[in-house]
Design a protein around this motif. Structure first.
Motif, PDB file in Angstrom:
ATOM      1  N   ASN A  49       0.830  -1.207   0.000  1.00  0.00           N
ATOM      2  CA  ASN A  49       0.000   0.000   0.000  1.00  0.00           C
ATOM      3  C   ASN A  49       0.866   1.260   0.000  1.00  0.00           C
ATOM      4  O   ASN A  49       0.721   2.135  -0.851  1.00  0.00           O
ATOM      5  CB  ASN A  49      -0.891  -0.045   1.250  1.00  0.00           C
ATOM      6  CG  ASN A  49      -2.052   0.904   1.136  1.00  0.00           C
ATOM      7  OD1 ASN A  49      -2.240   1.512   0.083  1.00  0.00           O
ATOM      8  ND2 ASN A  49      -2.825   1.041   2.188  1.00  0.00           N
ATOM      9  N   SER A  87      -5.648  -2.181  -2.833  1.00  0.00           N
ATOM     10  CA  SER A  87      -6.138  -3.312  -2.062  1.00  0.00           C
ATOM     11  C   SER A  87      -5.817  -4.660  -2.685  1.00  0.00           C
ATOM     12  O   SER A  87      -5.925  -4.830  -3.891  1.00  0.00           O
ATOM     13  CB  SER A  87      -7.657  -3.200  -1.979  1.00  0.00           C
ATOM     14  OG  SER A  87      -8.037  -3.084  -0.681  1.00  0.00           O
ATOM     15  N   GLY A 146      -6.654  -4.218  10.263  1.00  0.00           N
ATOM     16  CA  GLY A 146      -5.701  -4.289   9.156  1.00  0.00           C
ATOM     17  C   GLY A 146      -5.741  -5.609   8.417  1.00  0.00           C
ATOM     18  O   GLY A 146      -6.737  -6.338   8.475  1.00  0.00           O
ATOM     19  N   SER A 147      -4.625  -5.937   7.787  1.00  0.00           N
ATOM     20  CA  SER A 147      -4.654  -7.062   6.850  1.00  0.00           C
ATOM     21  C   SER A 147      -4.111  -8.372   7.411  1.00  0.00           C
ATOM     22  O   SER A 147      -4.267  -9.406   6.793  1.00  0.00           O
ATOM     23  CB  SER A 147      -3.847  -6.696   5.607  1.00  0.00           C
ATOM     24  OG  SER A 147      -2.507  -6.430   5.971  1.00  0.00           O
ATOM     25  N   VAL A 148      -3.449  -8.337   8.580  1.00  0.00           N
ATOM     26  CA  VAL A 148      -2.813  -9.577   9.030  1.00  0.00           C
ATOM     27  C   VAL A 148      -3.203 -10.064  10.434  1.00  0.00           C
ATOM     28  O   VAL A 148      -3.050 -11.247  10.729  1.00  0.00           O
ATOM     29  CB  VAL A 148      -1.263  -9.470   8.963  1.00  0.00           C
ATOM     30  CG1 VAL A 148      -0.776  -9.480   7.545  1.00  0.00           C
ATOM     31  CG2 VAL A 148      -0.737  -8.273   9.696  1.00  0.00           C
ATOM     32  N   GLY A 169      -1.542  -0.762  13.401  1.00  0.00           N
ATOM     33  CA  GLY A 169      -0.643  -0.821  12.238  1.00  0.00           C
ATOM     34  C   GLY A 169      -0.265   0.615  11.902  1.00  0.00           C
ATOM     35  O   GLY A 169      -1.055   1.536  12.141  1.00  0.00           O
ATOM     36  N   TRP A 170       0.915   0.805  11.364  1.00  0.00           N
ATOM     37  CA  TRP A 170       1.374   2.193  11.199  1.00  0.00           C
ATOM     38  C   TRP A 170       0.559   2.959  10.158  1.00  0.00           C
ATOM     39  O   TRP A 170       0.265   4.139  10.318  1.00  0.00           O
ATOM     40  CB  TRP A 170       2.867   2.239  10.890  1.00  0.00           C
ATOM     41  CG  TRP A 170       3.418   3.627  10.928  1.00  0.00           C
ATOM     42  CD1 TRP A 170       4.079   4.281   9.940  1.00  0.00           C
ATOM     43  CD2 TRP A 170       3.347   4.565  12.036  1.00  0.00           C
ATOM     44  NE1 TRP A 170       4.436   5.546  10.344  1.00  0.00           N
ATOM     45  CE2 TRP A 170       3.988   5.746  11.623  1.00  0.00           C
ATOM     46  CE3 TRP A 170       2.788   4.518  13.315  1.00  0.00           C
ATOM     47  CZ2 TRP A 170       4.104   6.869  12.445  1.00  0.00           C
ATOM     48  CZ3 TRP A 170       2.900   5.634  14.137  1.00  0.00           C
ATOM     49  CH2 TRP A 170       3.540   6.785  13.705  1.00  0.00           C
ATOM     50  N   THR A 214       8.340   0.893   6.352  1.00  0.00           N
ATOM     51  CA  THR A 214       6.880   0.955   6.496  1.00  0.00           C
ATOM     52  C   THR A 214       6.472   1.360   7.907  1.00  0.00           C
ATOM     53  O   THR A 214       5.537   2.142   8.071  1.00  0.00           O
ATOM     54  CB  THR A 214       6.249  -0.418   6.132  1.00  0.00           C
ATOM     55  OG1 THR A 214       6.683  -0.758   4.825  1.00  0.00           O
ATOM     56  CG2 THR A 214       4.740  -0.371   6.148  1.00  0.00           C
ATOM     57  N   PRO A 215       7.135   0.882   8.966  1.00  0.00           N
ATOM     58  CA  PRO A 215       6.683   1.229  10.329  1.00  0.00           C
ATOM     59  C   PRO A 215       7.147   2.606  10.800  1.00  0.00           C
ATOM     60  O   PRO A 215       7.842   3.341  10.103  1.00  0.00           O
ATOM     61  CB  PRO A 215       7.313   0.138  11.198  1.00  0.00           C
ATOM     62  CG  PRO A 215       7.910  -0.859  10.294  1.00  0.00           C
ATOM     63  CD  PRO A 215       8.178  -0.159   9.007  1.00  0.00           C
ATOM     64  N   SER A 238     -12.975  -2.893   3.735  1.00  0.00           N
ATOM     65  CA  SER A 238     -13.604  -1.595   3.440  1.00  0.00           C
ATOM     66  C   SER A 238     -12.646  -0.689   2.659  1.00  0.00           C
ATOM     67  O   SER A 238     -11.448  -0.955   2.625  1.00  0.00           O
ATOM     68  CB  SER A 238     -13.944  -0.896   4.762  1.00  0.00           C
ATOM     69  OG  SER A 238     -12.762  -0.299   5.291  1.00  0.00           O
ATOM     70  N   GLN A 253     -10.840   1.817   3.529  1.00  0.00           N
ATOM     71  CA  GLN A 253     -10.555   2.414   4.852  1.00  0.00           C
ATOM     72  C   GLN A 253     -10.248   3.916   4.833  1.00  0.00           C
ATOM     73  O   GLN A 253     -10.745   4.655   5.680  1.00  0.00           O
ATOM     74  CB  GLN A 253      -9.413   1.667   5.539  1.00  0.00           C
ATOM     75  CG  GLN A 253      -9.090   2.251   6.916  1.00  0.00           C
ATOM     76  CD  GLN A 253      -8.233   1.345   7.743  1.00  0.00           C
ATOM     77  OE1 GLN A 253      -8.602   0.212   8.003  1.00  0.00           O
ATOM     78  NE2 GLN A 253      -7.094   1.824   8.181  1.00  0.00           N
TER      79      GLN A 253
HETATM   80  C1  UDX Z   1       1.506  -4.337   8.522  1.00  0.00           C
HETATM   81  C2  UDX Z   1       1.829  -4.325  10.011  1.00  0.00           C
HETATM   82  O1  UDX Z   1       0.930  -5.090  10.735  1.00  0.00           O
HETATM   83  C3  UDX Z   1       1.948  -2.950  10.534  1.00  0.00           C
HETATM   84  O2  UDX Z   1       2.140  -2.962  11.917  1.00  0.00           O
HETATM   85  C4  UDX Z   1       3.083  -2.283   9.841  1.00  0.00           C
HETATM   86  O3  UDX Z   1       3.266  -1.007  10.358  1.00  0.00           O
HETATM   87  C5  UDX Z   1       2.798  -2.262   8.354  1.00  0.00           C
HETATM   88  O4  UDX Z   1       2.545  -3.558   7.872  1.00  0.00           O
HETATM   89  P1  UDX Z   1      -1.230  -4.100   8.502  1.00  0.00           P
HETATM   90  O5  UDX Z   1      -1.312  -4.955   9.696  1.00  0.00           O
HETATM   91  O6  UDX Z   1      -2.010  -4.514   7.341  1.00  0.00           O
HETATM   92  O7  UDX Z   1       0.285  -3.802   8.063  1.00  0.00           O
HETATM   93  O8  UDX Z   1      -1.740  -2.663   9.036  1.00  0.00           O
HETATM   94  P2  UDX Z   1      -1.620  -1.203   8.499  1.00  0.00           P
HETATM   95  O9  UDX Z   1      -0.225  -0.717   8.511  1.00  0.00           O
HETATM   96  O10 UDX Z   1      -2.573  -0.417   9.277  1.00  0.00           O
HETATM   97  O11 UDX Z   1      -2.080  -1.274   6.976  1.00  0.00           O
HETATM   98  C6  UDX Z   1      -3.348  -1.702   6.568  1.00  0.00           C
HETATM   99  C7  UDX Z   1      -3.739  -0.937   5.321  1.00  0.00           C
HETATM  100  O12 UDX Z   1      -4.864  -1.592   4.763  1.00  0.00           O
HETATM  101  C8  UDX Z   1      -4.131   0.501   5.612  1.00  0.00           C
HETATM  102  O13 UDX Z   1      -3.550   1.363   4.664  1.00  0.00           O
HETATM  103  C9  UDX Z   1      -5.645   0.502   5.468  1.00  0.00           C
HETATM  104  O14 UDX Z   1      -6.179   1.695   4.931  1.00  0.00           O
HETATM  105  C10 UDX Z   1      -5.897  -0.654   4.532  1.00  0.00           C
HETATM  106  N1  UDX Z   1      -7.198  -1.268   4.825  1.00  0.00           N
HETATM  107  C11 UDX Z   1      -7.421  -1.882   6.012  1.00  0.00           C
HETATM  108  C12 UDX Z   1      -8.202  -1.185   3.871  1.00  0.00           C
HETATM  109  O15 UDX Z   1      -8.015  -0.579   2.801  1.00  0.00           O
HETATM  110  N2  UDX Z   1      -9.402  -1.742   4.158  1.00  0.00           N
HETATM  111  C13 UDX Z   1      -9.672  -2.382   5.315  1.00  0.00           C
HETATM  112  O16 UDX Z   1     -10.785  -2.873   5.479  1.00  0.00           O
HETATM  113  C14 UDX Z   1      -8.638  -2.454   6.294  1.00  0.00           C
END
Ligand code: UDX
Length: 476
Positions: free
Chosen positions: A21, A271, A297-299, A376-377, A145-146, A357, A359
């Motif tokens: 992303n 996405s 988030g995604s994981v 998540g960051w 990323t973080p 969603s 987001q």
């Molecule tokens: C991972 C790590 O867990 C996180 O701690 C690190 O900083 C980056 O990599 P993730 O767990 O997926 O990422 O969390 P996050 O960093 O918050 O990224 C999720 C992304 O997915 C966000 O940009 C968010 O907007 C997007 N998202 C999430 C969607 O588009 N739709 C959703 O329903 C949920």
């Protein structure tokens, strides 16, 4: 007058949603500045991006952009989910790394229609790219990323070990950590990055971060998705270890600001999952600031019992809620995997559940008043930009330290790490939405304003992007 060739940047992310992303956003920013960009994906990620994101339309307008793919060596039916992260890490070492070498050495991806690669921007966890860059004599910039607070803490793993702060037992979770400069007053064992919870010092995860941090200092430069007003004190300490450091955050806001200048539409999707936009219609029908957005988030995954605790907490808080419940959020489905009728009924009345969603759009919707997040960051920055307070339930990697900063340093939310109890969930939601809302909102609005300034013309992140591009041109 002699014209310098246009630089050709190869961007190489770690194959996971949070990394893809933000690095695709960086790719778009470089394209908007006229650079040639090749974005290297694993085949698995590439297929998903083309299926679920609008990358073809968005990047199709840039003649200097192209995708390139490599195999990750995993079987086609492998889930590549966080449950099997060790498989992914293993495939990076044994398969992706040699394939990457072969791709770049000796021809630097040269082809008839484009110049060879002149700069590599790789994910901070793929430090082997530095060796490849050295072999083909191009600069290697690492993208982190973080957060900066996470990155800074990883420099002090050896000091924590020497001070006897690592490893720690389960009954030492609240012990103060004093070996990370600048964090002595608020950091506890439980707030450290998740791999610090390893019981043995030779734990592969801990060792990986230790060596990756040391290796990464050999990179030409680093880019961080943060901004000076937010993490200034840490950044100035970090610069003693990493002298060339560009802060470009919040990257999604910087991209939106540059898109506006280029008359490009502001929203987009990177996405890897299918977005359910029906939640936007549902949000349109809710009163202003009434909805709690709940997404991990995604994981991050949870047990069935934890899901039920969260669900009761949401319902008992009495608030409206939009919940992203990814189909793989509950990996182990037991025979009693059922949802009580009362929860289903209450959800019908004032809740909405989707698999995934849009987001960024959700967070800036007027109906949304707070974010229940895994810290998540990307999510944390998106929440700040939207001016939303948070309740945090962190699990992996940088999330536990991000949530500590959210609650103790920036004071824009509550940290409920290591608990999962319906009464706490309900109470913290009510605190965020009503009882303690005012003080949180004052702080988060101040940060949102600072973020907006940083990405606007003359702001630090905006200027740093120009500087990065100038430097890439000068090094090419
Ligand atoms: C991972 C790590 O867990 C996180 O701690 C690190 O900083 C980056 O990599 P993730 O767990 O997926 O990422 O969390 P996050 O960093 O918050 O990224 C999720 C992304 O997915 C966000 O940009 C968010 O907007 C997007 N998202 C999430 C969607 O588009 N739709 C959703 O329903 C949920």
């Amino acid at each position: 007058m002699e014209h310098k060739p246009i630089p050709h940047v190869l961007i190489f992310p770690f194959p996971a949603q949070g990394h893809i992303n933000s690095m695709l956003k960086l790719a778009e920013l470089l394209c908007l500045s006229g650079l040639h960009v090749t974005f290297l994906n694993t085949e698995f990620i590439h297929l998903r991006l083309h299926r679920f994101a609008d990358v073809e339309t968005r990047f199709g307008i840039f003649p200097g952009f192209r995708f390139e793919t490599i195999s990750d060596g995993l079987p086609a039916d492998h889930s590549r989910s966080f449950n099997s992260i060790s498989d992914l890490i293993h495939s990076v070492k044994t398969f992706i790394e040699p394939t990457f070498r072969k791709l770049l050495i000796p021809d630097r991806l040269k082809s008839e229609d484009r110049p060879p690669v002149t700069c590599i921007i790789a994910d901070g966890v793929l430090s082997f790219t530095i060796d490849v860059a050295e072999a083909i004599e191009v600069p290697c910039i690492l993208w982190r990323t973080p957060s900066a607070c996470y990155f800074w803490s990883t420099f002090f793993i050896s000091e924590m070990i020497a001070a006897g702060e690592l490893p720690f037992n389960d009954d030492e979770m609240d012990k103060a950590i004093t070996s990370v400069p600048g964090m002595e007053n608020f950091l506890r064992s439980r707030d450290l990055p998740s791999f610090c919870r390893a019981k043995e010092l030779n734990d592969p995860g801990l060792q990986l971060i230790l060596t990756e941090t040391i290796n990464s200092t050999r990179a030409t430069a680093h880019i961080l998705n943060t901004f000076e007003d937010l993490e200034g004190p840490i950044l100035s300490q970090l610069r003693a270890y990493i002298p060339k450091l560009y802060t470009l955050g919040p990257l999604h806001a910087l991209l939106n600001s540059r898109r506006k200048i280029a008359s490009q539409p502001p929203t987009s999707s990177n996405s890897l999952l299918e977005i359910d936009r029906s939640c936007m219609t549902w949000l349109d029908q809710q009163p202003s600031k009434s909805v709690v957005y709940f997404s991990f988030g995604s994981v991050v995954f949870m047990s069935h019992a934890q899901m039920i605790e969260f669900w009761y907490g949401l319902v008992n808080s009495g608030k409206r809620f939009l919940w992203v419940l990814r189909p793989d959020s509950i990996p182990v489905k037991t025979s009693d995997f059922q949802v009580p009728e009362e929860l289903k009924l209450a959800t019908k009345e004032r809740g909405y559940i989707v698999d995934w969603s849009p987001q960024e759009e959700v967070l800036v919707h007027p109906a949304v008043g707070g974010f229940f997040t895994h810290s998540g960051w990307n999510s944390t920055l998106e929440s700040m930009v939207a001016g939303l307070p948070m309740v945090c339930w962190p699990q992996f990697a940088d999330q536990p330290i991000n949530s500590r900063y959210v609650s103790e340093v920036w004071k824009i939310g509550f940290d409920m790490k290591d608990t999962c109890d319906r009464s706490i969930v309900a109470k913290l939601i009510r605190d965020m939405m009503d009882d303690k809302r005012e003080e949180l909102v004052v702080s988060v609005n101040r940060i949102a304003e600072q973020a907006s300034k940083c990405v606007s013309e003359g702001g630090t992140s905006n200027r740093n992007l120009d500087l990065l591009i100038e430097d890439i041109k000068a090094m090419s």
